[in-house]
Design a protein around this motif. Structure first.
Motif, PDB file in Angstrom:
ATOM      1  N   SER A  43       0.867  -1.199   0.000  1.00 37.94           N
ATOM      2  CA  SER A  43       0.000   0.000   0.000  1.00 37.94           C
ATOM      3  C   SER A  43       0.886   1.226   0.000  1.00 37.94           C
ATOM      4  O   SER A  43       1.913   1.241   0.686  1.00 37.94           O
ATOM      5  CB  SER A  43      -0.856   0.042   1.260  1.00 37.94           C
ATOM      6  OG  SER A  43      -1.756  -1.017   1.249  1.00 37.94           O
ATOM      7  N   GLN A  84      -1.291  -0.517  -4.088  1.00 36.94           N
ATOM      8  CA  GLN A  84      -2.707  -0.157  -3.923  1.00 36.94           C
ATOM      9  C   GLN A  84      -2.879   1.063  -3.035  1.00 36.94           C
ATOM     10  O   GLN A  84      -1.981   1.437  -2.280  1.00 36.94           O
ATOM     11  CB  GLN A  84      -3.510  -1.332  -3.389  1.00 36.94           C
ATOM     12  CG  GLN A  84      -3.194  -1.708  -1.958  1.00 36.94           C
ATOM     13  CD  GLN A  84      -4.066  -2.858  -1.448  1.00 36.94           C
ATOM     14  OE1 GLN A  84      -4.714  -3.555  -2.217  1.00 36.94           O
ATOM     15  NE2 GLN A  84      -4.079  -3.058  -0.144  1.00 36.94           N
ATOM     16  N   VAL A  86      -6.333   3.488  -1.003  1.00 31.48           N
ATOM     17  CA  VAL A  86      -7.779   3.540  -0.718  1.00 31.48           C
ATOM     18  C   VAL A  86      -8.228   4.978  -0.897  1.00 31.48           C
ATOM     19  O   VAL A  86      -7.644   5.891  -0.322  1.00 31.48           O
ATOM     20  CB  VAL A  86      -8.079   3.079   0.727  1.00 31.48           C
ATOM     21  CG1 VAL A  86      -9.561   3.225   1.033  1.00 31.48           C
ATOM     22  CG2 VAL A  86      -7.649   1.637   0.917  1.00 31.48           C
ATOM     23  N   THR A  91     -10.905   0.420  -2.817  1.00 36.89           N
ATOM     24  CA  THR A  91      -9.502   0.076  -3.052  1.00 36.89           C
ATOM     25  C   THR A  91      -9.204   0.227  -4.540  1.00 36.89           C
ATOM     26  O   THR A  91      -9.986  -0.199  -5.385  1.00 36.89           O
ATOM     27  CB  THR A  91      -9.239  -1.379  -2.623  1.00 36.89           C
ATOM     28  OG1 THR A  91      -9.560  -1.478  -1.250  1.00 36.89           O
ATOM     29  CG2 THR A  91      -7.780  -1.766  -2.827  1.00 36.89           C
ATOM     30  N   ASP A 403     -13.972  -2.656  -6.607  1.00 35.98           N
ATOM     31  CA  ASP A 403     -12.605  -2.118  -6.573  1.00 35.98           C
ATOM     32  C   ASP A 403     -12.179  -1.742  -7.998  1.00 35.98           C
ATOM     33  O   ASP A 403     -12.768  -2.209  -8.965  1.00 35.98           O
ATOM     34  CB  ASP A 403     -11.624  -3.165  -6.019  1.00 35.98           C
ATOM     35  CG  ASP A 403     -11.778  -3.337  -4.507  1.00 35.98           C
ATOM     36  OD1 ASP A 403     -12.504  -2.523  -3.905  1.00 35.98           O
ATOM     37  OD2 ASP A 403     -11.179  -4.278  -3.953  1.00 35.98           O
TER      38      ASP A 403
END
Ligand code: HEM
Length: 505
Positions: A43, A84, A86, A91, A403
């Motif tokens: 992330s 990734q 958010v 996501t 997503d």
């Protein structure tokens, strides 16, 4: 007291229902996770990990500063080929792994779509059509336009009409060596050609004095409408947020303009059925009229195709000349190849394709400056991306329905492990030996949704380059800024255009 009891009871019912629905879902997801060895990708650090407001602000800042592709590339360099984030509770996976692109575009095509992201934004302006639909509706739209795009029709019939537009453009280029920005001229060329191909009559923007008032107001309305559509893509789905009278007026103007062409097309088709007039070359509006009686459907599909068609080849040509003018030796080499080929009675797609160095120059431009820099899809159901997860970056990734996956063609095409240590340099000769790894070079997308205008665009771009280089022995860069500064819209264009001079010998 009664109120508190009621509140507690409602909350309990909500939590129990939520648990009943989500626990089995969670467990089944865990099972699939374990079975396929799925792991999340790294992330990127976020100060606001719930809504991702910091990332949204960064996104708009990069957009405003015209460095959206650049900053995306920097993120890939810092966090690897897949990561990734958010944003607003959703996501988003970012990837430049060829295997993932292959899954999204082709092998797992039906799990991914655009409609939930695009339809609300596009519909008032261009209606539901190929660009903003998925599933059966998209399939029908694709089938409707397919015959018009077949290679033989493009090669033989379209180029004849296109050559007249190119002659007009060459007529407007200064012959005394003075400076000209090719960008606005190429964008008028694309506009004239696409209106002719789609509607059956060109708006004639390369002969500005002959542009009709209707065409002028259509072009203004289209420009404005497109800008608001871009805004609607990033806003919550409430019409009142774009309750701007000018936008809704622009939608009506665009619709009425295309209605006029459909009415004209119907008259021509009726006459040609009766044998009173010879059938014209392939025109999308006329082919659609023969296929369906539904007026709104024809209008929507035409406006949907006009969206990618009206500027992409203009942007591509600007980028080619942006690079040629900074590499005069490539210009000279390409010109020699074109002169050696001699004048052809008809420059077909095949003949243009046989000019190797011309193809290298076009490929290299599309690699470094892809017309469409990024592409996003939404998962229509839970699915799996084949690679990019875990600390090794090779585990499959579980993706939940809703997503998103964003794929940057710009960053992918600059990967040194795929295109060489000099991946950031314009060097057309690399295509002499380069055989790109499958799904690593994706100027026109891929899979069932690959650009249907690909052959048409390549033919137009190749033909225009040939004609300009035949006419002008040399080119000079007249832009003091050497690097490519971007303007990021649906396409990525050069902020400084392509300012050149054609010196006289
Ligand atoms: C150099 C020029 C062009 C480039 C680089 C280009 C690139 C692309 C790309 C990357 C896509 C895929 C978008 C996605 O997956 O969401 C696309 C789709 C599309 N393009 Fe092009 N395009 C070009 C020219 C054209 C032209 C001239 C036309 C029409 C005359 C056209 C019509 C379309 C249509 C209708 C789609 C949607 C296809 C679908 O969703 O099934 N394009 N284009």
């Amino acid at each position: 007291m009664l109120f508190i009891n009621l509140l507690l009871a409602t909350t309990s019912i909500f939590l129990i229902t939520y648990g009943i629905i989500s626990i089995p879902k969670y467990l089944s997801r865990r099972k699939i996770y374990a079975k396929h060895g799925c792991l999340p990708p790294p992330s990127i650090p976020q100060r606001d990990p719930i809504f991702g407001l910091d990332l949204i602000l960064q996104f708009f800042k990069a957009l405003k500063e015209n460095r959206r592709n650049l900053s995306m590339n920097q993120l890939f360099q810092a966090h690897g080929h897949t990561f990734q984030s958010v944003t607003l509770g959703t996501t988003a996976v970012y990837t430049i792994e060829p295997k993932n692109l292959q899954a999204v575009f082709a092998t797992d095509f039906s799990s991914w779509g655009v409609e939930p992201m695009r339809l609300f934004a596009f519909e008032p302006f261009v209606g539901k059509g190929i660009m903003c639909a998925d599933g059966a509706f998209w399939e029908q739209s694709r089938a409707l336009i397919k015959p018009t795009f077949t290679r033989a029709q493009i090669a033989d019939l379209h180029l004849t009409a296109y050559s007249a537009h190119v002659n007009k453009l060459i007529g407007l280029l200064p012959k005394d060596g003075s400076t000209v920005d090719l960008q606005p001229l190429f964008s008028r060329l694309a506009l004239d050609s696409s209106t002719e191909f789609l509607f059956g009559a060109s708006v004639g923007s390369l002969s500005p004095h002959s542009v009709s008032t209707d065409a002028r107001s259509f072009l203004e309305a289209y420009d404005y409408g497109q800008m608001v559509v871009g805004r609607r893509l990033h806003l919550p789905k409430w019409n009142f947020l774009t309750w701007d009278k000018k936008f809704w007026d622009s939608c009506s103007i665009a619709h009425e303009f295309v209605d006029g062409y459909i009415a004209r097309g119907r008259r021509i088709c009726e006459q040609s059925e009766k044998g009173n007039v010879a059938p014209e070359r392939y025109i999308l509006a006329h082919e659609m009229i023969k296929e369906t009686r539904d007026h709104n459907d024809i209008r929507n599909q035409l406006l949907n195709v006009f969206l990618p068609a009206h500027e992409a080849t203009g942007v591509a040509l600007t980028n080619v000349f942006f690079n040629l003018t900074r590499n005069p030796s490539c210009y000279a080499k390409l010109r020699q190849e074109i002169l050696d080929a001699g004048e052809q009675a008809a420059w077909t797609f095949e003949r243009l394709k046989s000019l190797k160095y011309l193809q290298y120059v076009i490929n290299e431009t599309f690699r470094l400056n892809p017309v469409i820099g990024t592409n996003t899809r939404m998962a229509l159901r839970d699915t799996i991306l084949p690679t990019g997860g875990g600390s090794s970056g090779t585990a499959p990734i579980y993706v939940k329905k809703g997503d998103r996956v964003t794929m940057s063609f710009y960053a992918l095409h600059r990967r040194q492990d795929l295109f060489g240590d000099d991946a950031n340099v314009f060097r057309p000769d690399r295509w002499n030996t380069l055989r790109p790894v499958p799904w690593s070079y994706l100027t026109f997308g891929g899979g069932p949704r690959v650009c249907p205008g690909q052959q048409l665009a390549l033919t137009e771009v190749g033909y225009t380059i040939v004609k300009i280089l035949q006419r002008f022995p040399a080119i000079e860069n007249r832009d003091p800024v050497n690097q490519f500064l971007e303007v990021y819209k649906i396409t990525t264009t050069s902020r400084n255009g392509a300012k050149v001079g054609f010196p006289t010998p």
